[in-house]
Every structure is written in structure tokens, then in C-alpha cells.
Enzyme design. Structure first.
Site, PDB file in Angstrom:
ATOM      1  N   ASP A 109       0.863  -1.190   0.000  1.00 35.58           N
ATOM      2  CA  ASP A 109       0.000   0.000   0.000  1.00 35.58           C
ATOM      3  C   ASP A 109       0.895   1.234   0.000  1.00 35.58           C
ATOM      4  O   ASP A 109       1.984   1.223   0.571  1.00 35.58           O
ATOM      5  CB  ASP A 109      -0.910   0.015   1.237  1.00 35.58           C
ATOM      6  N   TYR A 149     -12.070   8.354 -13.966  1.00 46.39           N
ATOM      7  CA  TYR A 149     -12.302   7.105 -13.222  1.00 46.39           C
ATOM      8  C   TYR A 149     -12.901   6.071 -14.168  1.00 46.39           C
ATOM      9  O   TYR A 149     -12.419   4.933 -14.255  1.00 46.39           O
ATOM     10  CB  TYR A 149     -13.231   7.376 -12.039  1.00 46.39           C
ATOM     11  N   LYS A 167     -11.077   2.620 -15.361  1.00 41.93           N
ATOM     12  CA  LYS A 167     -11.651   1.320 -15.005  1.00 41.93           C
ATOM     13  C   LYS A 167     -12.051   0.527 -16.257  1.00 41.93           C
ATOM     14  O   LYS A 167     -11.976  -0.705 -16.264  1.00 41.93           O
ATOM     15  CB  LYS A 167     -12.838   1.518 -14.049  1.00 41.93           C
ATOM     16  N   ILE A 221     -19.475  -0.154  -2.578  1.00 42.91           N
ATOM     17  CA  ILE A 221     -19.018  -0.999  -1.474  1.00 42.91           C
ATOM     18  C   ILE A 221     -18.641  -0.083  -0.326  1.00 42.91           C
ATOM     19  O   ILE A 221     -17.931   0.918  -0.525  1.00 42.91           O
ATOM     20  CB  ILE A 221     -17.785  -1.842  -1.894  1.00 42.91           C
ATOM     21  N   THR A 277     -16.660   1.351   1.952  1.00 45.61           N
ATOM     22  CA  THR A 277     -15.237   1.459   2.328  1.00 45.61           C
ATOM     23  C   THR A 277     -14.909   2.944   2.524  1.00 45.61           C
ATOM     24  O   THR A 277     -15.690   3.818   2.113  1.00 45.61           O
ATOM     25  CB  THR A 277     -14.313   0.935   1.201  1.00 45.61           C
TER      26      THR A 277
END
Ligand SMILES: NC(=O)c1ccc[n+]([C@@H]2O[C@H](COP(=O)([O-])OP(=O)(O)OC[C@H]3O[C@@H](n4cnc5c(N)ncnc54)[C@H](O)[C@@H]3O)[C@@H](O)[C@H]2O)c1
Length: 259
Positions: free
Chosen positions: A41, A161, A165, A194, A196
């Protein structure tokens, strides 16, 4: 859920974005199922936290501070994986960023375009390049790339984005064809919302915007957001022998949104 299953016993599993969200759930899941995990990370502290959680649970892991948009660093991370564990079996390329702004293409800031393309698309390509090089030496392997529903559909006001993707889907399909007879599979996963830090605290700030959160929930036919573990479970399945005839798919995980 899979406590008794050890599908990844002694498999070497590299996870980018392993410090948070989907990547963290994936790293912990690989470890629970016997994998030796390389937690990468850009946020080194978070990578260490995931590693420590794995070690505290009796698993095996190392942490690497890695910016996937730096190709020399990606090459070194794969080298360090092989120096530590001898090979690389599975790679979950999960690290990604979503731009901070919501603007149409003609208004979109150029620096934010470059940041998202550099990390999400170029970074994923760098990861695949060095992972595949090692998997060819191993004689096989499995790659799962994190795309998005925005890799299959338009995402208005988030053009970089969506473009990055969509690009990940193209890379995945190309790798699937290029390495299909080398015992290497490559698949992508395309989730909708999701829960997160990326969407709760990041660009969409759903934790602080009730209307946006309601819209995000409504998009799924199931009328809820997904959980990181639900994506980790699909990633592990795609990396496991249970999906041995599947390569080159862009699999949605969307609570029925695209149905
Ligand atoms: N959360 C969602 O709704 C959702 C939906 C579809 C796709 N995704 C994708 O899932 C992936 C994981 O996102 P998440 O929701 O778990 O977000 P997150 O923000 O919780 O986790 C992303 C992680 O990637 C790391 N990262 C960012 N840039 C990096 C870089 N240059 N090099 C290495 N690591 C880097 C971050 O430090 C963070 O730990 C992303 O690729 C995202 O685009 C998320």
C-alpha cells in the site's frame, strides 16, 4: 465463513491497496485460508497494520510501502516477494483512487485526470507486467484486477475514473488471451457501491451526505451497499482452483444493479 477452507495453503498472494477497504479484507482472507500475504500500500502504516493483524492471527505476511504508479517500485516489490517467499502465485491488484471532484469532461481538471489514469490504469499495468514476468517463471498464476461498474458503464462527472476502469477491463481481457496457455488466468471484478473509506470518506463523502448515501443504496436492487468481505470472497474464488475454467471475465458484484 471459510474458516475450515485452506484453498491458499502455502500460496504466495500479493495484494495492492492492502491497507484499507476491499484490499484489507482480501489480504486477511488470503491469510485465513493459509496464504502467505504480501501486503502492499502507498500508506505504509496501514499496510503494516494489516500485516500485524495477520501475524496476530497466526498467519504469515510482509508489508511493503508501494506506490503502484512507480514502475521501479513495483518491480522491486515483486522482487522482494520472490526473495522472501520464493515465488508468486496470486496477485490481487486492488489499489486505486477516485478523483475528488465531480465535473463534466470540459470542466475536468487535467491534474486529476493524470492522477487517476496514472494510478488506476498505468499502475495496474505496471503491476501486471512484473507479476506476469514472475508467474511465467513459476509456470502459472492468477491475477484479479479491481475494475468497477464504471469499467462497464458510463460514470457521468467522473470521466477519468470511468476511463481508467474501462482500461483495466481491456488489460484483463488482453492478458487472459496472451497467457491462457501459460497456466495463468486474469479476471476483473466490477463492483458497484461498497462500504469502504473510499466512498464513505473520499470523493462521495457518503458518511456525511444522507441524500448521496440514499442514492448510492437505491442503485442496487438489493437496496444496500456491498461489504468489502463480499468482494474479497469473489476475488479469492477467482484466484482459486474452483474457477479453473474462467479467464478474461469482467464479473459484476452489484447487488443486482445491472440486472
Ligand atoms: N468502494 C467502492 O464502492 C468501489 C466500487 C468499485 C470499485 N472500487 C475499487 O476498489 C478498489 C479498492 O477501493 P476501496 O473502496 O477499498 O478504497 P480504499 O480507499 O479503502 O482503499 C484503497 C487503498 O489503495 C491505496 N492506494 C491508493 N493509491 C495507491 C497507490 N498509488 N499505490 C498503492 N496503493 C494505493 C490506499 O492507500 C488505500 O489503502 C479501488 O481500485 C476502487 O477504485 C471501489
Amino acid at each position: 465463513m471459510h474458516q475450515k477452507m485452506k484453498r491458499f495453503k502455502d500460496k504466495i498472494c500479493l495484494v495492492t491497496g492492502g491497507g484499507s477497504g476491499i484490499g484489507k479484507s482480501t489480504a486477511l482472507s488470503f491469510a485465513t485460508e493459509g496464504g502467505k500475504v504480501v501486503v502492499c500500500d502507498i500508506n505504509g502504516e496501514k499496510a503494516q497494520e494489516t500485516k500485524n493483524e495477520i501475524l496476530n492471527n497466526g498467519g504469515d505476511a510482509i508489508a511493503i510501502t508501494l506506490d503502484i504508479s512507480d514502475h521501479e517500485a513495483v518491480q522491486k516489490a515483486v522482487q522482494q516477494t520472490v526473495e522472501t517467499y520464493g515465488r508468486l502465485d496470486c496477485a490481487a491488484n486492488i489499489a486505486g483512487v477516485a478523483g475528488p471532484v465531480s465535473k463534466k469532461i470540459h470542466e475536468y481538471p487535467i491534474d486529476s485526470w493524470h492522477q487517476q489514469i496514472n494510478v488506476n490504469l498505468t499502475g495496474t499495468w505496471y503491476c501486471m507486467k512484473y507479476e506476469l514476468e514472475q508467474m511465467l517463471v513459476n509456470g502459472g498464476g492468477n491475477i484479479v484486477n479491481l475494475s468497477s461498474a464504471a469499467g462497464l458503464l458510463a460514470q457521468p462527472e467522473n470521466s477519468p475514473y470511468a476511463a481508467s476502469k474501462h482500461g483495466i477491463v481491456g488489460l484483463t481481457r488482453t492478458a487472459a488471451k496472451e497467457y491462457a496457455t501459460d497456466n495463468i488466468r486474469a479476471n476483473a471484478i466490477c463492483p458497484t457501491a461498497i462500504e469502504t473509506p473510499m466512498i464513505m470518506e473520499g470523493r462521495r463523502k457518503l458518511a456525511h451526505d444522507k441524500k448521496a448515501k440514499r442514492e448510492a443504496i437505491e442503485f442496487q436492487a438489493m437496496k444496500r451497499m456491498g461489504r468489502p468481505q463480499e468482494i474479497a470472497d469473489v476475488i479469492l474464488w477467482l484466484c482459486s482452483d474452483q474457477s479453473s475454467f474462467i479467464t478474461g471475465v469482467a464479473m459484476v458484484a452489484d447487488g443486482g444493479a445491472l440486472a
